[in-house]
Scaffold this motif. Sequence first.
Motif, PDB file in Angstrom:
ATOM      1  N   MET A   1      28.846  39.737  49.687  1.00  0.00           N
ATOM      2  CA  MET A   1      30.254  39.952  50.057  1.00  0.00           C
ATOM      3  C   MET A   1      31.166  39.985  48.824  1.00  0.00           C
ATOM      4  SD  MET A   1      30.462  40.558  53.243  1.00  0.00           S
ATOM      5  CE  MET A   1      28.843  41.168  53.646  1.00  0.00           C
TER       6      MET A   1
ATOM      7  N   GLN B   1      30.241  41.399  46.097  1.00  0.00           N
ATOM      8  CA  GLN B   1      30.061  42.768  45.624  1.00  0.00           C
ATOM      9  C   GLN B   1      30.952  43.732  46.407  1.00  0.00           C
ATOM     10  OE1 GLN B   1      25.852  43.587  45.871  1.00  0.00           O
ATOM     11  NE2 GLN B   1      25.334  41.905  44.494  1.00  0.00           N
ATOM     12  N   VAL B   2      30.985  43.551  47.712  1.00  0.00           N
ATOM     13  CA  VAL B   2      31.831  44.408  48.544  1.00  0.00           C
ATOM     14  C   VAL B   2      33.289  44.273  48.110  1.00  0.00           C
ATOM     15  CG1 VAL B   2      32.724  44.785  50.879  1.00  0.00           C
ATOM     16  CG2 VAL B   2      30.290  44.304  50.534  1.00  0.00           C
TER      17      VAL B   2
ATOM     18  N   GLN C   1      33.943  45.979  44.717  1.00  0.00           N
ATOM     19  CA  GLN C   1      33.933  47.434  44.828  1.00  0.00           C
ATOM     20  C   GLN C   1      35.237  47.935  45.443  1.00  0.00           C
ATOM     21  OE1 GLN C   1      31.200  49.736  43.972  1.00  0.00           O
ATOM     22  NE2 GLN C   1      30.882  47.939  42.715  1.00  0.00           N
ATOM     23  N   THR C   2      35.709  47.205  46.430  1.00  0.00           N
ATOM     24  CA  THR C   2      36.964  47.577  47.074  1.00  0.00           C
ATOM     25  C   THR C   2      38.126  47.427  46.104  1.00  0.00           C
ATOM     26  OG1 THR C   2      36.105  46.800  49.194  1.00  0.00           O
ATOM     27  CG2 THR C   2      38.493  47.104  49.024  1.00  0.00           C
TER      28      THR C   2
END
Lengths: 146, 146
Positions: free
Chosen positions: A115, A117-118, A121-122
Amino acid sequence: MLSKKTKYAFHALSYLAENQDKGAVLIQEIASSKNISHKFLENILLELKKAGILGSKKGKGGGYYLIKKPEEITLAKIIRLLNGPIAWLPCVSLNYYERCSDCADEATCNMHIIMCQVRDQTLAVVENKTLSDLIAKTTDKQALKY
Amino acid sequence: MLSKKTKYAFHALSYLAENQDKGAVLIQEIASSKNISHKFLENILLELKKAGILGSKKGKGGGYYLIKKPEEITLAKIIRLLNGPIAWLPCVSLNYYERCSDCADEATCNMHIIMCQVRDQTLAVVENKTLSDLIAKTTDKQALKY
DNA sequence: ATAAAACCTACAAACTAAGTAGGGTAATGC
DNA sequence: GCATTACCCTACTTAGTTTGTAGGTTTTAT
């Protein structure tokens, strides 16, 4: 999903950015131009003002106006303000952090790691896009490409 | 933010993946092991079954079990199923697309373009992480790094 | 047959988002 | 200085979603 509040905020800010030369702009003008309920928009503009993004002038000839330059207002800031956390879990939120009962150890919790990483990236997108990217004209479109 | 339903689903699936050798596992066993309301979990497992991720056996000695291998079950699939769209706007959603009234032309709407980038960055993570990444042990942790 | 377990439908409670109402207060122009 | 304008503030309502509960039905092994 982004809330209507957030989308309205983007619309209103875009309108203000495109009409910076006008000086103060009436709530009513933004509302009818962007098809937003006057009173609802009022709340949103007030929040943006409290966050230091907008300024206002009372009385006749009053209204709202941008305090900062469009290129200084990141999408991340608006989203956090109106929509809440960007992260998918409280335990990976930078601005709304809350410990989660699930991961005993955040450093080794696989969900936590993924999460993060998510989230990163966002953020790589929305921290680097600003109001000026929203109002960019078609000719500038190459600059938008990631 | 991910809903509790989604988080429960991940917990339950992890449990099933870690106990694949046991065969069918009781709802009650998962529920008490992961501290989830039995009846609520029932609905979740049923959804996962209808989506072709879980199988079940009725009657005595029954329960739920994984139909697919953990490495074939992406996080994206679970999130879409239990949490809904991954995209921030309906008009950039791959699985829950809805035309939005705001952008007259999606190809030139700046918001649309930026939100596509956010979606793609998010998918780059969750389409490539699977249930097996969730249950990976500490020694395999390097594989998780992005 | 009986007990165990998944299956199914419907409902209730709690929370959040979206919008409304109505007045208060400060600045402005005449 | 006074009326007008328009932002400011609080509270409420409505609608929708999430979370969880209740109770019965069907299937299966023994």
